[in-house]
Motif scaffolding. Structure first.
Motif: not given
Length: 169
Positions: A76, A78, A81, A88-91, A125-127, A138, A161
């Protein structure tokens, strides 16, 4: 639950491991959502030593490599921003064989704790909007869709996303 779990800070010695892990996870997970060509394009740009080195000793971004019984199994990342009080949770990626064991939750707990420690009240986050399983996870964790974005990432590809956000208590 496996008995030996660690979330280790990224080192330069981990770069090849992360790149291989990322490629394996992306090719397996995202093939039903985007083309193999887009997966390869994104993976080749995301896991370069230059991009990964941004996490080494950075004051505003972090990368954790999940090891299960000593084996790299997920990761993960983060970052702050730039918006006051927002991280932000990036991955957040995990090998498919290890899903459903609470390991993704452990990584999410790490990110939420880090956000709180940095004084953040919002985690976003983006998904991929077609990633129904991740969206459901999420939402269960308290995230809701803030907006939909379509971003041109070059080479004729776009990321379609949802931006999701969660207020931290």
């Amino acid at each position: 639950m496996p008995h030996a779990i660690s979330l280790d800070s990224l080192t330069s010695h981990d770069f090849e491991t992360v790149a291989a892990l990322g490629a394996a996870i992306w090719r397996k997970h995202f093939i039903s959502m985007i083309t193999l060509e887009q997966i390869d394009y994104m993976v080749s740009g995301r896991y370069t030593p230059e991009k990964l080195s941004r996490y080494l000793d950075a004051p505003d971004r972090w990368f954790r490599l999940l090891r299960v019984d000593g084996q790299p199994s997920g990761y993960c990342s983060y970052a702050l921003t730039g918006q006051p009080g927002e991280m932000k949770l990036e991955q957040l990626y995990l090998l498919e064989a290890l899903r459903g064991l609470g390991l993704g939750g452990r990584m999410m707990d790490e990110v939420e704790a880090a956000a709180r420690a940095k004084g953040c009240a919002m985690l976003m986050l983006t998904v991929n909007r077609h990633n129904a399983d991740a969206i459901a996870v999420y939402e269960k964790r308290g995230f809701s869709v803030r907006e939909q974005v379509v971003a041109d990432i070059g080479n004729g590809f776009v990321m379609d996303d949802y931006v999701m956000a969660k207020r931290l208590r």
